[in-house]
Design an enzyme around this catalytic site. Structure first.
Site, short mmCIF file in Angstrom:
data_model
loop_
_atom_site.label_atom_id
_atom_site.label_comp_id
_atom_site.label_asym_id
_atom_site.label_seq_id
_atom_site.Cartn_x
_atom_site.Cartn_y
_atom_site.Cartn_z
N ILE A 198 0.80 -1.23 0.00
CA ILE A 198 0.00 0.00 0.00
C ILE A 198 0.84 1.28 0.00
CG2 ILE A 198 -2.08 -1.02 0.99
CD1 ILE A 198 -1.07 -0.08 3.75
N LYS A 199 2.13 1.16 -0.24
CA LYS A 199 2.97 2.35 -0.28
C LYS A 199 2.85 3.06 -1.64
CE LYS A 199 4.04 1.72 3.90
NZ LYS A 199 4.99 0.84 4.53
N HIS A 200 3.41 4.27 -1.76
CA HIS A 200 3.31 5.03 -3.03
C HIS A 200 3.72 4.17 -4.22
CE1 HIS A 200 3.98 8.40 -0.17
NE2 HIS A 200 3.38 9.17 -1.04
#
Ligand SMILES: *Cc1c(COP(=O)(O)O)cnc(C)c1O
Length: 383
Positions: A198-200
């Site tokens: 779910i990170k950039h």
């Protein structure tokens, strides 16, 4: 072109799930790239890992840094702690409020974890408390740019310089953030990034360590059992293993996704910042609500999370859920986990003051501007 938001799709709030808190961002190009890799010879660590390191390094490092791609952010942190020379029993000052992944690798090496309190305004490490804690025994300082807002790096570097100790930045939330005109990644000896789901930037799981150029060769060996892979290719047994390494490499499958994400990172960041700004504009000056990490002009937020602090947080969370809006606390004070010794009442007064108040709101590339207005309106209607 970002493929997963805006006009081309129905707003998530029309779906059964409602507006979810997190959602992976997968560029269309990532799927093409993975397909190509799967038809080729290198699916493990190969040339794309090298290419990704070069690109990422030139975007976010300085001329004194090198980028080392690894299997997760946690791997990167573990390696950074080893490379920073932290050994069993060494004191490391680190935030009490962060993802457990920041601090668990310190336990791998049996370091003495010294928690610093939170700054309630930003939820970053409290530099005043760091000043009180630092001593000749301190081996390193770890900081986390919570939600994507850079910490007070000037003060942290002043402290680190006085004691001649390294700073390790956990930039899992902060790819693309800047501090006083400098890119996060170029400021401290070590900066860690995460490419978890779910990170950039996501590669499913993945990570990267920005590290001093002169430690790159050693870091590469530590990433791969302690073996020098380049020398090994000469085909003769001349490669003793003299240091214990790990199996922390990134694969070319992952690197191909990361390269695609890097191509559209500017667009991803500006979209996330736009949503963050809508939240900020609509959620300031609301009685009983504090917007976390807004209003800075000397640093650029990477807009990974939007956090507010409110009284009766559980009631607000329930009201949001009734409106099909997901919210959560996401990270918890680390001192409450038994592995870190268990909760210490009164030792972290700022953490005590905010721990029942903070709440994270949906912010990702599947959220539409209208979703954010809706969320703000639900909040403004009271709880
Ligand atoms: C995601 C995250 C990590 C860990 O990264 P992984 O890639 O999941 O190992 C570390 N620190 C923080 C603050 C994070 O949010």
């Amino acid at each position: 072109m970002i493929n997963c938001r805006g006009m081309d799709e129905a707003p998530l709030m029309d779906t059964a799930e409602g507006i979810v808190l997190f959602h992976p961002h997968i560029p269309a190009r990532a799927k093409e790239n993975v397909n190509k890799v799967l038809s080729g010879r290198w699916i493990g660590q190969g040339p794309l890992v090298d290419e990704f390191e070069k690109r990422f390094g030139s975007l976010f490092g300085s001329e004194h840094h090198k980028a080392l791609a690894v299997g997760s952010g946690t791997d990167a942190l573990h390696l950074s702690y080893i490379l920073a020379g932290i050994k069993e029993g060494d004191e490391v000052i680190t935030p009490v409020f962060t993802c457990t992944a920041t601090n668990i690798p310190l336990l791998y090496i049996k370091a003495n974890v010294v928690f610093a309190d939170v700054d309630p305004k930003t939820m970053n490490i409290n530099t005043k408390h760091v000043r009180q804690l630092v001593s000749e025994k301190t081996k390193a300082i770890v900081c986390v740019h919570y939600g994507g807002l850079p910490c007070d790096m000037e003060e942290l570097h002043n402290i680190a310089r006085e004691y001649n100790i390294p700073i390790i930045e956990d930039a899992a939330h902060a790819v693309g953030a800047t501090y006083k005109g400098k890119k996060i990644g170029s400021i401290s000896p070590y900066t860690m990034y995460s490419f978890q789901a779910i990170k950039h930037i996501t590669t499913g799981d993945g990570g990267l360590l920005m590290l001093p150029e002169e430690q790159y060769e050693k870091a590469k060996r530590l990433r791969w059992f302690g073996i020098d892979r380049t020398a090994k290719q000469m085909g003769v047994w001349e490669n003793d293993i003299t240091e214990i390494g790990y199996k922390y490499q990134m694969t070319d499958i992952a690197a191909s996704m990361a390269l695609a994400a890097l191509e559209e990172l500017d667009e991803t960041l500006s979209y996330r910042r736009k949503l963050f700004n809508i939240y900020e504009k609509n959620l300031t000056n609301i009685p009983g609500l504090t917007f976390v990490g807004g209003g800075y002009t000397d640093r650029e937020h990477a807009a990974w999370m939007c956090t507010i602090q409110v009284e009766k947080r559980k009631d607000l969370s329930r009201k949001l859920r009734e409106n099909k809006i997901e919210s959560a606390q996401v990270h918890y004070r680390n001192d409450r986990y038994s592995i870190f010794g268990g909760r210490q009442e009164g030792k972290y007064p700022h953490m005590d003051a905010i721990e029942d108040k903070y709440l994270v709101l949906p912010l990702h590339t599947k959220v539409h501007e209208q979703d954010v207005y809706k969320i703000c309106n639900v909040i403004k209607s009271g709880w």
